[in-house]
Structure formats: structure tokens, C-alpha cells
Design an enzyme around this catalytic site. Structure first.
Site, short mmCIF file in Angstrom:
data_model
loop_
_atom_site.label_atom_id
_atom_site.label_comp_id
_atom_site.label_asym_id
_atom_site.label_seq_id
_atom_site.Cartn_x
_atom_site.Cartn_y
_atom_site.Cartn_z
N ASP A 10 0.87 -1.16 0.00
CA ASP A 10 0.00 0.00 0.00
C ASP A 10 0.92 1.23 0.00
O ASP A 10 2.10 1.12 0.34
CB ASP A 10 -0.88 -0.04 1.25
CG ASP A 10 -1.70 1.21 1.42
OD1 ASP A 10 -2.34 1.62 0.44
OD2 ASP A 10 -1.69 1.79 2.53
N ASP A 12 -0.13 5.07 0.85
CA ASP A 12 -0.38 6.08 1.89
C ASP A 12 -0.33 5.42 3.27
O ASP A 12 -1.15 4.56 3.58
CB ASP A 12 -1.77 6.71 1.70
CG ASP A 12 -1.90 7.42 0.36
OD1 ASP A 12 -0.98 8.15 -0.03
OD2 ASP A 12 -2.94 7.24 -0.30
C1 BG6 Z 1 -5.93 5.64 0.02
C2 BG6 Z 1 -5.93 6.50 1.26
O1 BG6 Z 1 -4.63 5.19 -0.24
O2 BG6 Z 1 -6.39 6.36 -1.11
C3 BG6 Z 1 -7.30 7.13 1.47
O3 BG6 Z 1 -5.59 5.70 2.37
C4 BG6 Z 1 -7.72 7.86 0.21
O4 BG6 Z 1 -7.23 8.00 2.57
C5 BG6 Z 1 -7.70 6.90 -0.97
O5 BG6 Z 1 -9.02 8.40 0.37
C6 BG6 Z 1 -8.11 7.55 -2.27
O6 BG6 Z 1 -7.16 8.53 -2.61
P1 BG6 Z 1 -7.34 9.61 -3.76
O7 BG6 Z 1 -5.95 10.20 -3.89
O8 BG6 Z 1 -7.75 8.87 -4.99
O9 BG6 Z 1 -8.37 10.58 -3.31
MG MG Z 2 -2.75 3.16 3.53
#
Ligand code: BG6
Ligand code: MG
Length: 216
Positions: A10, A12
Site C-alpha cells: 500500500d 499512503d
Molecule cells: C488511500 C488512502 O490510499 O487512497 C485514502 O488511504 C484515500 O485516505 C484513498 O481516500 C483515495 O485517494 P485519492 O488520492 O484517490 O483521493
Molecule cells: Mg494506507
């Protein structure tokens, strides 16, 4: 015995602390809209898609689709503004060494992130070339906790799901990995206790330990 042949990360909260930027962006949106939202509420948003995050933030309040689209757009603008500051220095501790050791060990490496900004973040971190397959918020229809993304990335790596270890900081991500049939390492302080190994971060773990502890 099936041997481990790949790692899927993963992004984030595992590779970099952009989960904090997601939180700050949702908080800004909530404040502007006069919606109650706390850091504790944000834990329910960890690892799930932008749309599911908004639904959880709204806690059942209903809005027309155009307003939902506007709120998701604004949140993403705030998030992208925060990303301007991200550089290679923003990799979490131990990440670069861990990735290089994994690659040197002959493991195939992939990303399995719900984010549609995943490629941009990996570019900024200088890590995009480390991964043979990048699964992001555009790759599959059903996002975590559905198993689809990890199945998709494992297939792209040319591996069966039971040859893969998933590294995740979110409850939804560990659920997705387990449903997919992958082994899992839970990272950080969220509810990841159902992972096969739980550690504070990649600096707490070696590739050798993962392979030894999870070989089956
Ligand atoms: C995930 C995060 O990796 O991506 C979430 O943990 C986030 O917090 C999700 O909402 C979607 O991300 P994005 O950048 O497409 O808005
Ligand atoms: Mg994550």
C-alpha cells in the site's frame, strides 16, 4: 510448499505519510461545509476510496450528485496542493532500504493503492521505477476491503495470490489482503491486528524476517 515471490505495498501510510495529508484535506472540506469531523473519524477513511471516504465523512447526510462531485473535487485540490511539498525525503523510515533489499532478494514488487494520485506520489518520492506493477484507484472497480486490487496486482506480477505478502496500514487493506488469499504485514497504529505480522513500520522489519516468519 508455496514460496513467497512478491511483495505488494500500500502507499499512503506504508511508503509515505500522505495519510496525514488526506486527513488534513478532508478536515478542510468538513470545516468549510460546517460538518463535524475529527481525527478519530478519519480513521474510518483510512485505505478506502475517495467516494467511500466522503460517504463516511457525511455520516448519512444526503446531497445531490453534483454537490458530492464538487466536494470530492475540492478535497482532491487541497490534497494535491499539499503534495507539492513531497520529495524523496518523505519516504517513511526504512522504506528505501527495505525495497532495495527485497528487490536484491529477487522478489517482484508491486503497489496496491486505492489512490488515484498514487503514480504522482511515487514520482515525487523517486520510487516509481522500483515497482513492476502499480495498482491504483483506476485499476479495479471494487476498492478495498474488496480483494480485487491485490488479485489484480498479483496477476500483473505473474504470481498467484498465495505467493504474495501485502504491506498495509489500514483495516480495510488487511481485510482485502486476507480475502484475496495473500499473506499480510500490518503497519502502524490502526486496527491491523488481524495481519500475519504487525510492526510499527518497515524500519522495524527485515526482508529476511518476513520470508522466515511467513513461509508456509
Ligand atoms: C488511500 C488512502 O490510499 O487512497 C485514502 O488511504 C484515500 O485516505 C484513498 O481516500 C483515495 O485517494 P485519492 O488520492 O484517490 O483521493
Ligand atoms: Mg494506507
Amino acid at each position: 510448499m508455496t514460496s513467497i515471490a512478491g511483495f505488494i505495498f500500500d502507499l499512503d501510510g506504508v511508503i509515505t505519510e500522505t495519510s496525514e495529508y488526506h486527513y488534513q484535506s478532508w478536515q478542510q472540506l468538513a470545516d468549510e461545509e460546517g460538518l463535524p469531523f475529527t481525527r478519530e473519524d478519519n480513521e474510518q477513511l483510512r485505505g478506502v476510496s475517495r467516494r467511500v471516504s466522503l460517504m463516511r465523512l457525511l455520516k448519512g447526510r444526503e446531497f445531490p450528485e453534483a454537490k458530492l462531485q464538487d466536494m470530492m473535487f475540492r478535497k482532491n485540490q487541497y490534497y494535491k496542493a499539499l503534495l507539492h511539498h513531497v520529495t524523496a525525503k518523505d519516504c517513511l523510515p526504512g522504506v528505501e532500504d527495505f525495497l532495495h533489499d527485497a528487490s536484491a532478494s529477487g522478489l517482484k514488487l508491486g503497489i496496491g493503492s486505492a489512490s488515484r494520485n498514487a503514480r504522482a506520489v511515487l514520482e515525487k518520492l523517486g520510487l516509481i521505477d522500483m515497482f513492476a506493477v502499480i495498482g491504483d484507484g483506476y485499476s479495479v472497480v471494487n476498492s478495498k476491503p474488496a480483494p480485487d486490487l491485490f488479485v489484480w496486482v498479483a496477476g500483473g506480477l505473474g504470481l498467484h495470490v498465495d505467493q504474495v505478502v501485502v504491506f498495509e496500514d489500514a483495516e480495510a487493506g488487511i481485510d482485502a489482503a486476507k480475502t484475496a488469499g495473500c499473506l499480510s504485514v500490518g503497519i502502524g497504529t490502526a486496527n491491523v491486528n488481524h495481519a500475519d505480522i504487525v510492526v510499527g513500520g518497515l524500519h522495524d522489519l527485515t526482508v529476511e524476517q518476513v520470508l522466515t516468519q511467513l513461509s508456509r
